[in-house]
Write an enzyme that holds these catalytic residues in place. Structure first.
Site, PDB file in Angstrom:
ATOM      1  N   CYS A 399      69.326  23.299  20.359  1.00 13.17           N
ATOM      2  CA  CYS A 399      68.450  23.221  20.900  1.00 13.17           C
ATOM      3  C   CYS A 399      67.810  22.115  21.593  1.00 13.17           C
ATOM      4  O   CYS A 399      68.701  20.719  21.054  1.00 13.17           O
ATOM      5  CB  CYS A 399      67.794  24.720  21.744  1.00 13.17           C
ATOM      6  SG  CYS A 399      67.217  23.765  23.524  1.00 13.17           S
ATOM      7  N   HIS A 526      71.262  28.094  22.697  1.00  8.66           N
ATOM      8  CA  HIS A 526      70.958  29.074  21.017  1.00  8.66           C
ATOM      9  C   HIS A 526      71.426  30.314  20.793  1.00  8.66           C
ATOM     10  O   HIS A 526      71.761  31.496  21.229  1.00  8.66           O
ATOM     11  CB  HIS A 526      69.167  29.895  22.280  1.00  8.66           C
ATOM     12  CG  HIS A 526      68.273  28.783  22.508  1.00  8.66           C
ATOM     13  ND1 HIS A 526      66.752  28.088  21.195  1.00  8.66           N
ATOM     14  CD2 HIS A 526      68.066  28.444  23.290  1.00  8.66           C
ATOM     15  CE1 HIS A 526      66.357  27.736  22.404  1.00  8.66           C
ATOM     16  NE2 HIS A 526      66.941  27.157  23.102  1.00  8.66           N
ATOM     17  N   GLU A 528      71.088  32.123  18.171  1.00 12.77           N
ATOM     18  CA  GLU A 528      70.470  33.611  17.252  1.00 12.77           C
ATOM     19  C   GLU A 528      70.312  34.329  18.825  1.00 12.77           C
ATOM     20  O   GLU A 528      70.470  35.222  18.235  1.00 12.77           O
ATOM     21  CB  GLU A 528      69.217  33.150  17.176  1.00 12.77           C
ATOM     22  CG  GLU A 528      67.734  32.284  18.445  1.00 12.77           C
ATOM     23  CD  GLU A 528      68.321  31.168  18.828  1.00 12.77           C
ATOM     24  OE1 GLU A 528      67.548  30.482  19.606  1.00 12.77           O
ATOM     25  OE2 GLU A 528      69.398  30.788  18.621  1.00 12.77           O
TER      26      GLU A 528
END
EC number: 6.3.4.2
Length: 591
Positions: A399, A526, A528
């Site tokens: 990001c 993102h 994750e």
């Protein structure tokens, strides 16, 4: 539908989320479809505008919901996809009831907490519990509900009252209450104290809920005498007192609950259709927990961010790194670096902190710059990115980390010394990062590009495409207001910074890779948020592989499987020196 309510007592933050997730895990391992609801008694509509220092990270769901980080635990443990309505807040309930009142739905009645707010809570839970969360689209059979905060808080009173009524509405055989309490052990005496748990359970029962299981959080296993004392004063059998002591990794918690007969208790108490056969999913968790405890090699990653004083601010990032490290049989060592400590101002004011931060950065095997907001510390992040690029250190920017990687490249390689993001310098003559048309600066909540979006690969030789298993596109979750300026793409690519992934319209830059570098990758999304303990996220997995010097070997072996499908259901080879190929290549399911 069976409902399991998890409440907490004594103090907050003792692990209700992990315990609720673990309960879901052991039930899912018994071939049940499980969903989760997290109730947060704060008046905020969602977690979107929270400070990372106060509440930790904001977890983003497929539908763009900005929710509490506990929903991340549910998704990772249960491997499910939740929606924003799985996070229920006081703000959402009151907003819903007030909107109904304005529309005249209550026909002029006086709108009160009881029955209108409590009814709205029950209706929300019953409606949301039926929504499928697994890929097979089958309706859930069990709903695990976590009530945030502690029993007795003024904010949670309407929810406790709602569930007091709810237990009679759905009948006793379909409702179960688990109370998580702290059993402190003062160092002065070394004795486990039960009084806080007694008082907490007494207060819960006074409010109309009687716990079926009392889960005791403690530093060491509970003594038998302590269990019997809690049993006597809390109106439960000794086998209904469950000990969850501190363990080496959270992967042990589902196993700890299973060993103490929690599944057998649920089978009888809720009349669940569970057999007594060994559960394959739990065997996989045991294999993971065992693997975690016997890791010999380590890998150090520098996490360069703004909120490093509070690790929950990067909860999903840390989990994604752990999942990837575990997949390659390495123990993860995270070096937290406050990006402001890398800046020249710190050298003038606190030279010791400055040199310590740079020493951490230089001694790490890989560098990660995660997302964030605001100008503070951005120059330090740019310094870290420059060092990774010039020293050919494996680097992943997520990001804001990707945006700053482009800014650093524009400044140093293209010679645009004032290149910047319009977020930090609206008057820059080289706006490398600009705000998006969707962004509405008038209102802060819900104005970002949020949720699952598709990214199309435009390069066949991309490292990221290979790590994703050669797929033509990927779908990942986003949370950002700014984007790389598409007008500058050609000038950046000519000098070696390749935008290998774009959105479906080809306008937004989603993935960037640097030529002639072992691993210099930036992603606008993102990744994750979709990492799982047994399916690590490809960008993080690539960072770990590059950091231990095994990325080129992995790619040469074919990358025939995406790292999202790392472990098979029968992962039989778990020795620390196992070849990566053996972990990654398809394994035959003999069942």
């Amino acid at each position: 539908m069976k409902y399991i309510l998890v409440t907490g007592g004594v103090i907050s933050g003792i692990g209700k989320g992990v315990i609720a997730s673990s309960i879901g895990t052991i039930l899912k391992s018994s071939n049940l479809h499980v969903t989760s609801i997290k109730i947060d008694p704060y008046i905020n509509i969602d977690a979107g505008t929270f400070s990372p220092y106060e509440h930790g990270e904001v977890f983003v769901l497929d539908d763009g919901g900005e929710v509490d980080l506990d929903l991340g635990n549910y998704e990772r443990f249960l491997d499910i996809r939740l929606t924003k309505d799985n996070n229920l807040t006081t703000g959402k309930i009151y907003q819903s009831v007030i909107n109904k009142e304005r529309k005249g739905d209550y026909l002029g009645k006086t709108v009160q907490v009881v029955p209108h707010i409590t009814d709205a809570i029950q209706e929300w839970v019953m409606r949301q519990a039926l929504i499928p969360v697994d890929e097979d689209g089958i309706e859930p059979e069990v709903c695990v509900i976590e009530l945030g905060g502690t029993v007795g808080d003024i904010e949670s009173m309407p929810f406790v009252e709602a569930f007091r009524q709810f237990q009679f509405k759905v009948r006793r055989e379909n409702f179960c209450n688990i109370h998580v309490s702290l059993v402190p052990q003062p160092s002065a005496t070394g004795e486990q104290k039960t009084k806080p748990t007694q008082n907490s359970v007494r207060e819960l029962r006074g409010l109309g809920l009687s716990p079926d299981l009392v889960v005791c959080r403690c530093s060491t296993p509970l003594d038998t005498s302590v269990k019997e004392k809690i049993s006597m004063f809390c109106h439960v059998e000794p086998q209904q007192v469950i000990c969850v002591h501190d363990v080496s990794s959270i992967y042990r918690v589902p196993l700890l609950l299973e060993e103490q007969g929690v599944v057998d208790y649920f089978r009888q108490r809720l009349d669940l259709p569970i057999g007594r056969q060994p559960r394959r999913l739990l065997m996989k968790w045991k294999e993971m927990a065992d693997r975690y405890e016997r890791l010999l090699e380590s890998c150090s990653i520098a996490l360069v961010g703004k909120y490093t004083k509070f690790s929950d601010s990067y909860a999903s990032v840390i989990k994604a790194l752990e999942h990837s490290a575990l997949a390659i049989n390495h123990r993860l060592e995270i070096k937290y670096i406050d990006s402001a400590d890398l800046e020249q101002e710190t050298l003038q004011e606190e030279p010791v902190r400055y040199h310590e931060a740079w020493q951490k950065l230089c001694s790490s095997e890989g560098i990660l710059v995660p997302g964030g907001f605001g100008v503070r510390g951005t120059e330090g992040k740019i310094q870290a990115i420059a060092w990774a690029r010039k020293q050919k250190k494996p680097f992943l920017g997520v990001c804001l980390g990707m945006q700053l990687a482009v800014v650093e490249f524009a400044r140093d390689v293209l010679g645009w010394t004032d290149a910047n993001s319009t977020e930090f310098n609206p008057k820059t003559s080289h706006p490398v990062v600009i705000d998006m048309p969707e962004h509405n600066p008038g209102q802060m909540g819900g104005t970002m590009r949020l949720g699952k979006r598709r990214t199309i690969f435009h390069s066949q030789n991309s490292i990221m495409k290979k790590l994703y298993g050669g797929h033509e596109y990927v779908e990942e979750r986003h949370r950002h207001r700014y984007e790389v300026n598409p007008e500058l793409r050609r000038e950046l690519e000519v000098r070696g910074l390749k935008f290998v992934g774009q959105d479906t319209e080809g306008e937004r830059m989603e993935i960037v890779e640097l030529e002639d570098h072992p691993y210099f990758v930036g992603v606008q999304y993102h990744p994750e948020f979709l990492s799982r303990p047994i399916k690590p996220s490809p960008p993080y997995f690539g960072l770990l592989l590059a950091s231990v010097g095994r990325l080129s070997q992995y790619i040469e072996r074919g990358c025939r499987l995406s790292p999202r499908d790392t472990y098979s259901d029968r992962s039989e080879n778990s020795s620390p020196d196992a070849e990566i190929a053996e972990l990654k290549l398809p394994m035959i399911d003999h069942d």
